[in-house]
Motif scaffolding. Structure first.
Motif, PDB file in Angstrom:
ATOM      1  N   TRP A  36       0.828  -1.203   0.000  1.00  0.00           N
ATOM      2  CA  TRP A  36       0.000   0.000   0.000  1.00  0.00           C
ATOM      3  C   TRP A  36       0.865   1.257   0.000  1.00  0.00           C
ATOM      4  O   TRP A  36       1.883   1.326   0.705  1.00  0.00           O
ATOM      5  N   TYR A  37       0.418   2.229  -0.778  1.00  0.00           N
ATOM      6  CA  TYR A  37       0.905   3.590  -0.709  1.00  0.00           C
ATOM      7  C   TYR A  37      -0.300   4.485  -0.438  1.00  0.00           C
ATOM      8  O   TYR A  37      -1.445   4.062  -0.598  1.00  0.00           O
ATOM      9  N   ARG A  38      -0.039   5.698  -0.045  1.00  0.00           N
ATOM     10  CA  ARG A  38      -1.114   6.661   0.123  1.00  0.00           C
ATOM     11  C   ARG A  38      -0.687   8.024  -0.361  1.00  0.00           C
ATOM     12  O   ARG A  38       0.492   8.360  -0.331  1.00  0.00           O
ATOM     13  N   GLN A  39      -1.673   8.787  -0.788  1.00  0.00           N
ATOM     14  CA  GLN A  39      -1.402  10.130  -1.292  1.00  0.00           C
ATOM     15  C   GLN A  39      -2.425  11.101  -0.727  1.00  0.00           C
ATOM     16  O   GLN A  39      -3.623  10.971  -1.001  1.00  0.00           O
ATOM     17  N   PRO A  41      -3.887  15.043  -0.282  1.00  0.00           N
ATOM     18  CA  PRO A  41      -4.044  16.152  -1.221  1.00  0.00           C
ATOM     19  C   PRO A  41      -2.808  17.053  -1.252  1.00  0.00           C
ATOM     20  O   PRO A  41      -2.317  17.484  -0.213  1.00  0.00           O
ATOM     21  N   GLY A  42      -2.305  17.292  -2.441  1.00  0.00           N
ATOM     22  CA  GLY A  42      -1.165  18.181  -2.598  1.00  0.00           C
ATOM     23  C   GLY A  42       0.173  17.590  -2.213  1.00  0.00           C
ATOM     24  O   GLY A  42       1.180  18.302  -2.177  1.00  0.00           O
ATOM     25  N   LYS A  43       0.196  16.297  -1.918  1.00  0.00           N
ATOM     26  CA  LYS A  43       1.441  15.661  -1.483  1.00  0.00           C
ATOM     27  C   LYS A  43       1.794  14.499  -2.416  1.00  0.00           C
ATOM     28  O   LYS A  43       0.980  14.037  -3.198  1.00  0.00           O
ATOM     29  N   GLN A  44       3.008  14.018  -2.291  1.00  0.00           N
ATOM     30  CA  GLN A  44       3.444  12.892  -3.104  1.00  0.00           C
ATOM     31  C   GLN A  44       2.881  11.600  -2.543  1.00  0.00           C
ATOM     32  O   GLN A  44       2.402  11.549  -1.407  1.00  0.00           O
ATOM     33  N   ARG A  45       2.941  10.577  -3.352  1.00  0.00           N
ATOM     34  CA  ARG A  45       2.490   9.261  -2.925  1.00  0.00           C
ATOM     35  C   ARG A  45       3.577   8.631  -2.060  1.00  0.00           C
ATOM     36  O   ARG A  45       4.732   8.527  -2.474  1.00  0.00           O
ATOM     37  N   ASP A  46       3.208   8.225  -0.860  1.00  0.00           N
ATOM     38  CA  ASP A  46       4.169   7.684   0.104  1.00  0.00           C
ATOM     39  C   ASP A  46       3.893   6.215   0.413  1.00  0.00           C
ATOM     40  O   ASP A  46       2.731   5.790   0.483  1.00  0.00           O
ATOM     41  N   PHE A  47       4.946   5.499   0.669  1.00  0.00           N
ATOM     42  CA  PHE A  47       4.853   4.100   1.058  1.00  0.00           C
ATOM     43  C   PHE A  47       4.172   3.960   2.415  1.00  0.00           C
ATOM     44  O   PHE A  47       4.429   4.762   3.342  1.00  0.00           O
ATOM     45  N   VAL A  48       3.315   2.947   2.532  1.00  0.00           N
ATOM     46  CA  VAL A  48       2.646   2.669   3.801  1.00  0.00           C
ATOM     47  C   VAL A  48       3.062   1.306   4.350  1.00  0.00           C
ATOM     48  O   VAL A  48       3.511   1.203   5.485  1.00  0.00           O
ATOM     49  N   ALA A  49       2.875   0.261   3.549  1.00  0.00           N
ATOM     50  CA  ALA A  49       3.133  -1.088   4.054  1.00  0.00           C
ATOM     51  C   ALA A  49       3.288  -2.049   2.890  1.00  0.00           C
ATOM     52  O   ALA A  49       2.786  -1.812   1.789  1.00  0.00           O
ATOM     53  N   GLU A  50       3.999  -3.146   3.174  1.00  0.00           N
ATOM     54  CA  GLU A  50       4.142  -4.219   2.203  1.00  0.00           C
ATOM     55  C   GLU A  50       4.188  -5.545   2.939  1.00  0.00           C
ATOM     56  O   GLU A  50       4.735  -5.637   4.044  1.00  0.00           O
ATOM     57  N   GLY A 114      -7.293   3.042  -6.216  1.00  0.00           N
ATOM     58  CA  GLY A 114      -7.254   3.775  -4.965  1.00  0.00           C
ATOM     59  C   GLY A 114      -8.602   3.795  -4.262  1.00  0.00           C
ATOM     60  O   GLY A 114      -9.655   3.679  -4.879  1.00  0.00           O
ATOM     61  N   THR A 115      -8.533   3.942  -2.952  1.00  0.00           N
ATOM     62  CA  THR A 115      -9.741   4.074  -2.136  1.00  0.00           C
ATOM     63  C   THR A 115      -9.513   5.194  -1.130  1.00  0.00           C
ATOM     64  O   THR A 115      -8.448   5.292  -0.522  1.00  0.00           O
ATOM     65  N   GLN A 116     -10.516   6.038  -0.983  1.00  0.00           N
ATOM     66  CA  GLN A 116     -10.378   7.226  -0.138  1.00  0.00           C
ATOM     67  C   GLN A 116     -10.606   6.876   1.327  1.00  0.00           C
ATOM     68  O   GLN A 116     -11.600   6.228   1.676  1.00  0.00           O
TER      69      GLN A 116
END
Length: 121
Positions: A36-39, A41-50, A114-116
């Motif tokens: 999973w990554y997350r993004q 608003p206005g920010k880059q997509r960041d790593f969350v978990a693997e 993606g899911t919000q």
């Protein structure tokens, strides 16, 4: 073709928990890792978990201790269990699957739409 579909997002209050699901389907020889990554608003997509096929897990520092990951290898499904959610966790969460469609082919990484997840009081 490989498809990746996330589900489980929504609006929650600070301190609440939420489970995201992600399913990979299509022509798949083996999935080596899902994550999973997350993004925000206005920010880059960041790593969350693997989580890998053998169960190795890696988490971003910001979610360690609050998020857990699990996986059903037989179904090519991964889950992200999130607890004690905070407003800063608000983002679109993207799932990916990395693997091979056939043994002789190169690795692929396929992303979902993606899911919000919104955390607000």
């Amino acid at each position: 073709q490989v498809q990746v579909v996330e589900s489980g997002g929504g609006l929650v209050q600070p301190g609440d928990s939420l489970r995201l699901s992600c399913t990979a389907s299509g022509t798949i020889f083996s999935i080596y890792a899902m994550g999973w990554y997350r993004q925000a608003p206005g920010k880059q997509r960041d790593f969350v978990a693997e989580i890998t096929a053998i169960g190795s897990r890696n988490f971003a520092g910001s979610v360690k201790g609050r998020f857990t990951a699990s996986r059903d290898n037989a179904k090519n499904v991964t889950y992200l269990d999130m607890k004690d959610l905070q407003p800063e966790d608000t983002a679109i969460y993207y799932c990916y699957a990395s693997g091979k469609q056939r043994p002789e082919e190169p690795f692929f990484r396929q992303w979902g739409q993606g899911t919000q997840v919104t955390v607000s009081s």
